[in-house]
Every structure is written in structure tokens, then in C-alpha cells.
Design a protein around this motif. Structure first.
Motif, short mmCIF file in Angstrom:
data_model
loop_
_atom_site.label_atom_id
_atom_site.label_comp_id
_atom_site.label_asym_id
_atom_site.label_seq_id
_atom_site.Cartn_x
_atom_site.Cartn_y
_atom_site.Cartn_z
N ALA A 118 35.06 -26.38 12.10
CA ALA A 118 36.51 -26.42 11.92
C ALA A 118 37.13 -25.05 11.76
O ALA A 118 38.35 -24.90 11.90
N ALA A 119 36.33 -24.04 11.47
CA ALA A 119 36.87 -22.72 11.14
C ALA A 119 37.48 -22.04 12.35
O ALA A 119 36.96 -22.12 13.46
N ASN A 120 38.59 -21.35 12.11
CA ASN A 120 39.26 -20.56 13.14
C ASN A 120 38.58 -19.19 13.21
O ASN A 120 38.51 -18.48 12.21
N PRO A 121 38.10 -18.77 14.39
CA PRO A 121 37.37 -17.50 14.47
C PRO A 121 38.24 -16.26 14.52
O PRO A 121 37.71 -15.14 14.46
N ILE A 122 39.56 -16.41 14.62
CA ILE A 122 40.44 -15.25 14.73
C ILE A 122 40.29 -14.36 13.49
O ILE A 122 40.41 -14.81 12.36
N GLY A 123 40.05 -13.08 13.74
CA GLY A 123 39.87 -12.12 12.65
C GLY A 123 38.46 -12.04 12.12
O GLY A 123 38.20 -11.25 11.20
N ALA A 124 37.54 -12.81 12.68
CA ALA A 124 36.16 -12.82 12.19
C ALA A 124 35.19 -12.81 13.37
O ALA A 124 34.53 -13.81 13.66
N PRO A 125 35.08 -11.68 14.09
CA PRO A 125 34.26 -11.64 15.30
C PRO A 125 32.78 -11.89 15.05
O PRO A 125 32.10 -12.50 15.89
N LEU A 126 32.24 -11.42 13.93
CA LEU A 126 30.83 -11.68 13.65
C LEU A 126 30.59 -13.17 13.40
O LEU A 126 29.56 -13.71 13.80
N PHE A 127 31.53 -13.83 12.75
CA PHE A 127 31.44 -15.28 12.58
C PHE A 127 31.40 -15.96 13.94
O PHE A 127 30.55 -16.84 14.19
N ALA A 128 32.29 -15.57 14.83
CA ALA A 128 32.32 -16.19 16.15
C ALA A 128 31.01 -15.99 16.89
O ALA A 128 30.48 -16.91 17.53
N GLY A 129 30.46 -14.77 16.79
CA GLY A 129 29.20 -14.50 17.46
C GLY A 129 28.04 -15.27 16.88
O GLY A 129 27.22 -15.83 17.62
N TRP A 130 27.96 -15.31 15.56
CA TRP A 130 26.87 -16.05 14.92
C TRP A 130 27.01 -17.55 15.13
O TRP A 130 26.02 -18.26 15.28
N ARG A 131 28.23 -18.06 15.17
CA ARG A 131 28.42 -19.49 15.40
C ARG A 131 27.95 -19.90 16.79
O ARG A 131 27.54 -21.05 17.00
N ALA A 132 27.99 -18.99 17.74
CA ALA A 132 27.62 -19.31 19.12
C ALA A 132 26.11 -19.30 19.35
O ALA A 132 25.66 -19.73 20.42
N LEU A 133 25.33 -18.82 18.38
CA LEU A 133 23.88 -18.77 18.55
C LEU A 133 23.29 -20.17 18.48
O LEU A 133 23.84 -21.06 17.85
N PRO A 134 22.13 -20.38 19.12
CA PRO A 134 21.50 -21.72 19.10
C PRO A 134 21.10 -22.13 17.69
O PRO A 134 20.64 -21.30 16.90
N ARG A 135 21.29 -23.41 17.40
CA ARG A 135 20.99 -23.94 16.07
C ARG A 135 19.50 -24.22 15.89
O ARG A 135 18.80 -24.60 16.82
N ALA A 136 19.04 -24.05 14.66
CA ALA A 136 17.67 -24.45 14.30
C ALA A 136 17.55 -25.96 14.39
O ALA A 136 18.49 -26.70 14.07
N ALA A 137 16.38 -26.43 14.77
CA ALA A 137 16.15 -27.87 14.89
C ALA A 137 15.75 -28.50 13.56
O ALA A 137 15.82 -29.72 13.40
N ASP A 138 15.32 -27.69 12.60
CA ASP A 138 14.87 -28.18 11.31
C ASP A 138 15.91 -27.91 10.24
O ASP A 138 16.66 -26.93 10.33
N ALA A 139 15.94 -28.76 9.20
CA ALA A 139 16.98 -28.65 8.17
C ALA A 139 16.90 -27.36 7.35
O ALA A 139 17.93 -26.71 7.14
N PRO A 140 15.72 -26.93 6.88
CA PRO A 140 15.70 -25.69 6.09
C PRO A 140 16.18 -24.48 6.86
O PRO A 140 16.95 -23.66 6.34
#
Length: 248
Positions: A118-140
């Protein structure tokens, strides 16, 4: 207290914990450049791509730009994309080691994921970049990854709040310090040379204003949770923090 404000310390400390881990040290060694800062800069900033160091410095915000340039250029032999994926694995593996016995990891991930989305990435380029990375398949692994993503969100928005409150990044570092370092020690770690100015009551007031602005800017992301879910998130992040820092 808003949910965003109630969880900011947990997110800051858990999300930053992996950066000082044995996994992070191994990653830093893999770059071939000794010391903490070069590997940290290339790994954390790798999501920005093969860019000039000024781009990385603008996103890091609180570091001395010349220090960022030196670290970024020293590790240029490690491609940015490879560094980002390598540092992502550091984050995930730290979560796997620290949260292997944390039974509520799956539920915590379920609560964090919609906030991240839900977060708006404007003003937070590192957030946008990290959010675009592939997700871990395991919960921890996923829990640590999502917490790191939200840490980058707050960091980017806090820089906006600091500048909007009339503070310099160095002044903010001197005032806030970190859980491990005093303000001056933290400033030295970020590459800022001495002497440092005196922190007045007026500057501290501006920093409190910046904190308030940051809370306001990040609040809409957490608004995706209802009151019960927000309370549960606070409880689970408290437990997660204890699990991460209560074991080796």
C-alpha cells in the motif's frame, strides 16, 4: 500513538540488524574491498542500478556524499544487480537463522505484506528498489525482507521530514544517533568530519517536528490494517525483535 509510530523502533532495529551480521561480513568480503562501508553501500544501494555515486548519496541522504562516492566506486567491480541480490540473500539468511523458531513468522509476514504493497514510493527510492526484489519463499526470510523494505520506506520519508523541518542531514544524525552509537559517533561512522556544531534546543525541536512529519507521511501505508490487525502487528514485531536480538 499511531501504529506507524508504535513500530518504528522495532522496524529500524530489526531491519538494520542484518547489516552487521556474519552474513553481511561474508558478503562484504566477497566484494574484495575491506571494511564495513564499501559492502554496505554497494549491497544496500545496488537496487538503484549502475548509477553515479551522487545518485546513491542522494538516496542514502544522511551519509557524507564524498564517503558514499568512495565506497561506491571502490566496489565497482561488483555489478549493482548482483550486489543487490547478494545483500537481499544476506537479509533473508539472517532472518532464517534468527527466526527459525519464531512460530508467528508466517502471520507477521501476512500483516506486513499489505503495508508494503500500500505504501507510496514517492520520495523513497531505496524502498521502491527493495520492494521490487524477489520475495523469499519461506516465512523467516520473508519477514526480515519485508521489515527491511519498510525500514527503507521510513528512512526515505524521514529524510523528507528532516529537510522540510529546516535541518541538515548531519544535524539529524547528531541529534538522533543510533541504538548503538551516540550522535557524534554515528556522524563519524557516516563519514562526517569534526568539529561538530552544538545541538541546541531549537534544533532538537526541529528534529521532533521531522519525526512527526515522518509519522504522518508513512501512516497511510499502515492504514490498510484495521485496529485489531494494527495491535497484532505491534505485538508480533515486539516478539520478533526479542527473537532476533535474544539469540545468537
Amino acid at each position: 500513538m499511531s501504529v506507524a509510530s508504535a513500530v518504528k523502533d522495532q522496524i529500524q532495529q530489526i531491519g538494520g540488524g542484518f547489516m552487521f551480521s556474519r552474513e553481511a561480513r561474508a558478503f562484504a568480503d566477497s566484494t574484495g574491498v575491506p571494511g564495513f562501508l564499501p559492502g554496505y553501500t554497494r549491497g544496500r544501494g545496488g537496487v538503484l542500478g549502475e548509477v553515479d555515486a551522487d545518485v546513491v548519496a542522494s538516496a542514502f541522504g544522511f551519509f557524507r556524499p564524498e564517503t558514499v562516492r568512495q565506497a561506491w566506486e571502490a566496489t565497482a567491480s561488483t555489478p549493482a544487480e548482483a550486489a543487490a541480490l547478494g545483500y537481499l540473500k544476506v537479509c533473508q539468511d539472517f532472518g532464517r537463522r534468527k527466526l527459525a523458531g519464531f512460530e508467528d513468522a508466517g502471520r507477521l509476514a501476512e500483516l506486513l505484506e499489505p503495508v508494503v504493497a500500500a505504501a507510496n514510493p514517492i520520495g523513497a527510492p531505496l524502498f521502491a528498489g527493495w520492494r521490487a526484489l524477489p520475495r523469499a519463499a519461506d516465512a523467516p526470510g520473508l519477514v526480515l525482507q519485508l521489515i527491511q523494505i519498510l525500514r527503507e520506506l521510513r528512512g526515505g520519508l524521514h529524510l523528507v521530514g528532516v529537510l522540510g523541518s529546516g535541518l541538515t542531514p548531519l544535524q539529524a544524525v547528531l541529534i538522533a544517533g543510533s541504538p548503538l552509537e551516540s550522535g557524534p559517533d554515528h556522524a563519524r561512522s557516516f563519514g562526517w568530519p569534526e568539529p561538530y556544531e552544538e545541538i541546541t534546543a531549537e534544533l532538537k525541536g526541529r528534529w521532533m517536528q521531522a519525526e512527526s512529519i515522518t509519522d504522518d507521511l508513512i501512516a497511510p501505508a499502515f492504514a490498510v490494517l484495521d485496529d485489531k490487525e494494527g495491535e497484532e502487528l505491534v505485538t508480533l514485531l515486539d516478539a520478533c525483535q526479542a527473537a532476533v536480538f535474544g539469540s545468537r
